[in-house]
Design a protein around this motif. Sequence first.
Motif: not given
Length: 393
Positions: A104-106, A111-118, A121-126
């Motif tokens: 993603v651009p700056p 937005l990227l951080e919010e999606n990674v947080s979700v 939360e569901h157990g994905a390694r990111v």
Amino acid sequence: MKKPTAQRYDVVIIGGGIMGSSAAYNILRKAPGISVCVIEPDPSYEFSSTLRASGGCRVQFSCPENIEMSLHSLEFLKDFENTMTANGRPAPIDWVDGGYLFLVPPEKIGLLEENVSVQREHGARVDLLTPAELKERFPSIYVDDLGAAAHTPEDGWCDPNGLLWGFRRKAVELGAEYIQDKVASASVSNTKAQSVTLESGAYIQGDAFVNAAGAWAGLVAEFFGMPLAVVPMRRFEHYFTSGNPIETLPYVKDLSRLAFRSEGKGFSGGLVDGNEKRGFNFEVDHDYFENVVWPAVAHRFPPLEAAKCHRTWSGLYEQHELDLNPVIGSWNSRLKNLYTVAGFSGHGMMHAPAAGLGIAELIVDGRFTTIDLTRLGYERVETNTPYSETGIL
């Protein structure tokens, strides 16, 4: 493939591709002995979206349902060869733990951080990567215009052909009957789907009907009087090689819909044009790579400046125009025994194991028991309430 052996089946599945075959397998696994027929017009699957797909599976979504379906699929696919052994024949799909890399651009870091947080939360390694960390991990990448990246190392890709046929052979072993024909019309009452008539003239009644017709799902829905804005959209896939040394890459994606991955000595992927005219078009634009894809890959990975395209092919996304998310569920307000599993908008292959299981649970158990997919039901179509991914396509 054969003609129907009965006039009535417990479950009639329309569409024998990856989604219909997954549904057939899961239904028969949960309820051995019930009668299931799968209506599929083309046993070669020449125009099947799955066989023209890139085979990727990733957890990088923002909707919890899509993340959960991906997690289910990843676990399922990694043991697919053994699980789907049919009549003593293993079902290899050549799974590659290649990982996914979302750029993603700056201005889109938040937005990227919010999606990674979700996802976490569901157990994905990111792994969240800064441009400097990204450059260290993938030396060939150009990072000056990037803000951040998300790397999911447990994602990967497989052979779509092996996946489809693995599901199909196992479904047949469990008792599914595949019929080579095409639905021409349907008969319904005020509350139920009753039967379908095939182009051959065959007439089939059913207790439950499943629309798993992929890019043709909108047309199938019309037979039952059900509005469903699932339409075909052409997209291209390319196989290309680099004229310069470059490291093995994960599945790289960005917000422009550039998506490509390592494949053997080269790369497989493309750049989807969401404005492509809708329709059943399989013609190949042999200039598309040079005009659209090459500038994008060469900008992001300068060694690909000397990329050479060896092959281009077309396929169809079953585009759900409401929100690009699938419809998974029954038509509860009208024909409760008509189930839809369609409209995946490019994510069908990766979510087929979980979506087929969800349909099986609705039919056999009357509710979702593994992943709650209620928000992906048809109700949002009736109320015109989109449920969309945020920042991820």
